[in-house]
Design a protein around this motif. Structure first.
Motif, mmCIF file in Angstrom:
data_model
loop_
_atom_site.group_PDB
_atom_site.id
_atom_site.type_symbol
_atom_site.label_atom_id
_atom_site.label_comp_id
_atom_site.label_asym_id
_atom_site.label_seq_id
_atom_site.Cartn_x
_atom_site.Cartn_y
_atom_site.Cartn_z
ATOM 1 N N ASP A 53 8.956 -1.427 1.059
ATOM 2 C CA ASP A 53 7.793 -0.561 0.828
ATOM 3 C C ASP A 53 6.553 -1.334 0.412
ATOM 4 O OD1 ASP A 53 9.357 1.741 1.337
ATOM 5 O OD2 ASP A 53 10.066 1.769 -0.742
ATOM 6 N N VAL A 54 6.694 -2.650 0.192
ATOM 7 C CA VAL A 54 5.539 -3.461 -0.179
ATOM 8 C C VAL A 54 4.606 -3.560 1.026
ATOM 9 C CG1 VAL A 54 4.761 -5.761 -0.865
ATOM 10 C CG2 VAL A 54 6.812 -4.765 -1.911
ATOM 11 N N ARG A 55 3.356 -3.209 0.827
ATOM 12 C CA ARG A 55 2.377 -3.187 1.908
ATOM 13 C C ARG A 55 0.982 -3.282 1.299
ATOM 14 N NH1 ARG A 55 4.347 1.740 0.656
ATOM 15 N NH2 ARG A 55 2.941 3.539 0.508
ATOM 16 N N ARG A 56 -0.040 -3.309 2.157
ATOM 17 C CA ARG A 56 -1.405 -3.342 1.642
ATOM 18 C C ARG A 56 -1.600 -2.193 0.663
ATOM 19 N NH1 ARG A 56 -5.530 -6.029 4.428
ATOM 20 N NH2 ARG A 56 -6.794 -5.368 2.624
ATOM 21 N N GLY A 57 -2.090 -2.535 -0.533
ATOM 22 C CA GLY A 57 -2.383 -1.505 -1.518
ATOM 23 C C GLY A 57 -1.202 -1.058 -2.358
ATOM 24 N N HIS A 58 -0.018 -1.706 -2.215
ATOM 25 C CA HIS A 58 1.166 -1.311 -2.985
ATOM 26 C C HIS A 58 2.018 -2.544 -3.264
ATOM 27 C CE1 HIS A 58 0.500 3.023 -2.427
ATOM 28 N NE2 HIS A 58 0.094 2.683 -1.216
ATOM 29 N N MET A 59 2.104 -2.932 -4.539
ATOM 30 C CA MET A 59 2.963 -4.060 -4.912
ATOM 31 C C MET A 59 4.209 -3.536 -5.616
ATOM 32 S SD MET A 59 1.197 -5.778 -8.305
ATOM 33 C CE MET A 59 0.783 -4.808 -9.771
ATOM 34 N N PHE A 60 5.215 -4.378 -5.638
ATOM 35 C CA PHE A 60 6.427 -4.084 -6.400
ATOM 36 C C PHE A 60 6.490 -5.093 -7.535
ATOM 37 C CE2 PHE A 60 11.281 -4.201 -6.621
ATOM 38 C CZ PHE A 60 11.341 -3.069 -7.416
ATOM 39 N N ALA A 61 6.625 -4.607 -8.761
ATOM 40 C CA ALA A 61 6.575 -5.498 -9.920
ATOM 41 C C ALA A 61 7.486 -4.976 -11.019
ATOM 42 C CB ALA A 61 5.136 -5.613 -10.437
ATOM 43 N N MET A 116 1.523 -0.492 -8.751
ATOM 44 C CA MET A 116 2.952 -0.745 -8.610
ATOM 45 C C MET A 116 3.643 0.404 -7.895
ATOM 46 S SD MET A 116 4.138 -2.223 -12.314
ATOM 47 C CE MET A 116 3.557 -0.787 -13.219
ATOM 48 N N LEU A 117 4.623 0.062 -7.092
ATOM 49 C CA LEU A 117 5.554 1.043 -6.559
ATOM 50 C C LEU A 117 6.490 1.507 -7.682
ATOM 51 C CD1 LEU A 117 6.422 -0.898 -3.297
ATOM 52 C CD2 LEU A 117 5.345 1.375 -3.345
ATOM 53 N N PRO A 118 7.176 2.615 -7.505
ATOM 54 C CA PRO A 118 8.167 3.037 -8.514
ATOM 55 C C PRO A 118 9.333 2.047 -8.610
ATOM 56 C CG PRO A 118 7.584 4.848 -7.030
ATOM 57 C CD PRO A 118 7.008 3.604 -6.427
ATOM 58 N N ASP A 119 10.162 2.223 -9.611
ATOM 59 C CA ASP A 119 11.412 1.481 -9.805
ATOM 60 C C ASP A 119 11.218 0.056 -10.294
ATOM 61 O OD1 ASP A 119 12.806 3.752 -8.924
ATOM 62 O OD2 ASP A 119 12.653 3.105 -6.831
ATOM 63 N N GLY A 120 10.094 -0.220 -10.955
ATOM 64 C CA GLY A 120 9.892 -1.545 -11.532
ATOM 65 C C GLY A 120 10.857 -1.868 -12.650
ATOM 66 N N ASN A 121 11.580 -0.859 -13.133
ATOM 67 C CA ASN A 121 12.567 -1.069 -14.200
ATOM 68 C C ASN A 121 13.969 -1.314 -13.655
ATOM 69 O OD1 ASN A 121 12.910 1.526 -13.199
ATOM 70 N ND2 ASN A 121 13.536 2.386 -15.172
ATOM 71 N N THR A 122 14.085 -1.635 -12.380
ATOM 72 C CA THR A 122 15.404 -1.806 -11.759
ATOM 73 C C THR A 122 15.704 -3.257 -11.378
ATOM 74 O OG1 THR A 122 14.517 -1.330 -9.548
ATOM 75 C CG2 THR A 122 15.354 0.543 -10.834
ATOM 76 N N MET A 123 14.897 -4.212 -11.878
ATOM 77 C CA MET A 123 15.088 -5.606 -11.481
ATOM 78 C C MET A 123 15.656 -6.493 -12.579
ATOM 79 S SD MET A 123 11.900 -6.675 -9.012
ATOM 80 C CE MET A 123 10.555 -5.844 -9.836
ATOM 81 N N VAL A 124 15.157 -6.363 -13.807
ATOM 82 C CA VAL A 124 15.327 -7.399 -14.822
ATOM 83 C C VAL A 124 16.051 -6.880 -16.061
ATOM 84 C CG1 VAL A 124 14.084 -9.070 -16.264
ATOM 85 C CG2 VAL A 124 13.140 -8.409 -14.046
ATOM 86 N N VAL A 125 16.820 -7.779 -16.693
ATOM 87 C CA VAL A 125 17.252 -7.580 -18.076
ATOM 88 C C VAL A 125 16.865 -8.829 -18.857
ATOM 89 C CG1 VAL A 125 19.128 -5.946 -17.660
ATOM 90 C CG2 VAL A 125 19.594 -8.397 -17.548
ATOM 91 N N SER A 126 16.332 -8.618 -20.079
ATOM 92 C CA SER A 126 15.956 -9.744 -20.917
ATOM 93 C C SER A 126 16.236 -9.477 -22.383
ATOM 94 C CB SER A 126 14.471 -10.075 -20.749
ATOM 95 O OG SER A 126 13.651 -9.056 -21.314
#
Length: 515
Positions: free
Chosen positions: A240-248, A332-342
């Protein structure tokens, strides 16, 4: 990103640009640039993690309607204190790979993973090795580049360019020229400045993966203290990453950072603090469409310099990325809380509010930016180096994790059950170490296999390690600041959460300090 490590016997206050949380911003400590070189500390306040450095320029993309790269990048680079840049290409290209040789496993999704690091010895290099080895081991698509800045000599540069992925055609190393940590507006060091400005040099060099014939479709900015658990390129949001939408990755940065525009004399985008939090408060991984990334990068660098000139804060560079994204309208796109644990106390991570380890296992990466102190186990990423890190120097008698003589880390047992350990956060810390240490051992073992002399048939068994390394927070040991000791148990024996593994009462004893 900052809190104090409450430990009287050590000056080890860890600051991590990778570990941030507005709720935990207390008592900042100077930390180096990239969460590569960033540490936040705190065993009591909730935090999450992030950090980095870089620079940019544009080539002609035959598939982009003839649009050229942003000229402003070149102008910014021309005004750089370091002057003209000189590129060094490592990895497979260290012997002279053609500029069109970047390999992407998927022709439709060309992902350029990149992270920045300093030329500061074993501390930075072992983190790079762990990220690189785990990136490949879990099966990521795309390419991976390590951008190194701050090398003072050819010897330092040669050491910094070592990698367990040396020779892999999908891996590249770029060495910047100039002291990119010096802010020309102040003449003072701000290490985190290196991330946007060194990335600009990386792009401007026109080397893989930025050659005209193999431009990436997106850039994924990582921190060096990441260890991959699953292939990040397989995350469903990447498509879903495209112009105007990042995933972070979502970071607890709040929304008041939007006021920074006025503070540096810039016009703020039209948004309230709620939108600033929900759409832009982020940290690595930052996954951005290529042309958006190129448009954001000069702003990221410029804002970083202006923010740093206004006031000293480790977070200035990360806020500046968010400001650049907001200026270019790249939420940001949704679901940015689904990548990392720290950190179990973070508000927006994979394991937040979850008690089932099966759900924690859905994380794509570990961000090991936090100090951990659980029962007989003590951890911070600097402790397994012989000489320490920029914030505190050690004088270990035992070899660091990349040295040929090291026996490697003792790996912890499986995390305790709730019937044994009633504190859910402690179970998460135990799970974290249980997942992290085997990855550090595997990656550093692969590194040593590439650069250490091989044992021959004439070598005696006595040269092989019989015990393993455990770490503790710095203590005096015979006049030496020490962070490592040997366990009593040889490899293969089960570890225990409660036991320190000391052969004698003192970790300074000859048995515990000599191989």
């Amino acid at each position: 990103r900052r809190s104090k490590l409450n430990r009287s016997h050590s000056a080890l206050a860890f600051a991590s640009t990778g570990c941030l949380n507005m709720m935990a911003l207390r008592l900042s400590l100077l930390a180096f640039t990239f969460c590569h070189a960033t540490w936040a500390v705190g065993l009591s306040d909730p935090m999450s993690c992030a950090g980095g450095t870089d620079a940019t320029c544009e080539l002609q993309d035959p598939g982009s309607d003839g649009a050229e790269y942003d000229v402003d990048v070149t102008e910014l680079l021309q005004h750089e204190r370091a002057g003209r840049r000189k590129a060094h290409h490592g990895g497979h290209a260290a012997q002279g790979t053609d500029v069109a040789s970047a390999v992407f496993l998927d022709d439709d999704v060309k992902i350029a993973f990149v992270f920045t690091t300093s030329c500061s010895g074993e501390y930075q290099l072992y983190q790079s090795a762990v990220l690189e080895w785990t990136w490949k081991d879990v099966g990521n698509q795309g390419t991976l580049s390590r951008v190194i800045t701050g090398c003072k000599s050819e010897e330092d540069k040669a050491y910094a360019m070592r990698s367990p992925l040396a020779g892999d055609p999908r891996f590249h190393i770029f060495v910047t020229e100039g002291d990119l940590g010096i802010n020309p507006r102040t003449g003072k060091l701000y290490p985190a400045r290196g991330r946007p400005w060194s990335l600009m040099q990386w792009i401007a060099a026109g080397l893989p993966p930025w050659s005209v014939r193999h431009l990436p479709s997106m850039v994924a900015v990582l921190d060096p203290d990441f260890a991959m658990l699953r292939p990040l390129s397989a995350h469903p949001r990447f498509k879903d990453v495209r112009r105007g939408h990042m995933f972070a990755a979502t970071y607890d940065m709040g929304g008041r950072w939007i006021k920074n525009f006025a503070a540096i004399g810039e016009v703020a985008p039209g948004m309230n603090e709620s939108t600033a939090l929900e759409s832009y408060a982020s940290g690595p991984p930052w996954v951005v469409e290529r042309t958006d990334f190129q448009a954001m990068l000069p702003l990221w660098g410029d804002y970083t310099d202006k923010m740093d000139a206004r006031g000293n804060s480790l977070l200035n560079e990360q806020y500046s990325f968010m400001m650049a994204a907001a200026t270019q309208s790249v939420p940001m796109l949704p679901d940015g809380n689904t990548m990392v644990v720290s950190n179990p106390g973070a508000y927006r991570e994979v394991w937040t509010g979850k008690c089932d380890s099966a759900e924690w296992n859905q994380a794509y990466l570990l961000h090991y930016c936090m100090p951990i102190d659980y029962k007989g186990w003590h951890w911070h990423k600097s402790l397994i180096t012989r000489k320490g890190w920029y914030a505190e120097h050690f004088d270990n008698a035992l070899p660091g994790i990349l040295e040929c003589q090291t026996p490697g880390l003792q790996e912890p047992p499986a995390p305790p059950s709730s019937s044994v350990e009633p504190d859910g956060n402690n179970i998460k810390w135990a799970w974290f170490l249980h997942r992290l240490f085997p990855r550090i051992n595997a990656a550093t073992s692969a590194f040593r296999a590439s650069y250490c002399p091989k044992l021959t048939s004439g070598d005696t068994p006595e040269v092989l390690p019989k015990r393993l390394i455990r770490t503790l927070f710095p203590r005096g040991c015979g006049g030496r600041k020490t962070t490592m000791y040997l366990t009593a148990a040889p490899p293969g024996e089960d570890a225990d959460w409660n036991a320190t593994g000391l052969e004698e009462n003192s970790f300074c004893s000859a048995q515990n300090q000599a191989l």
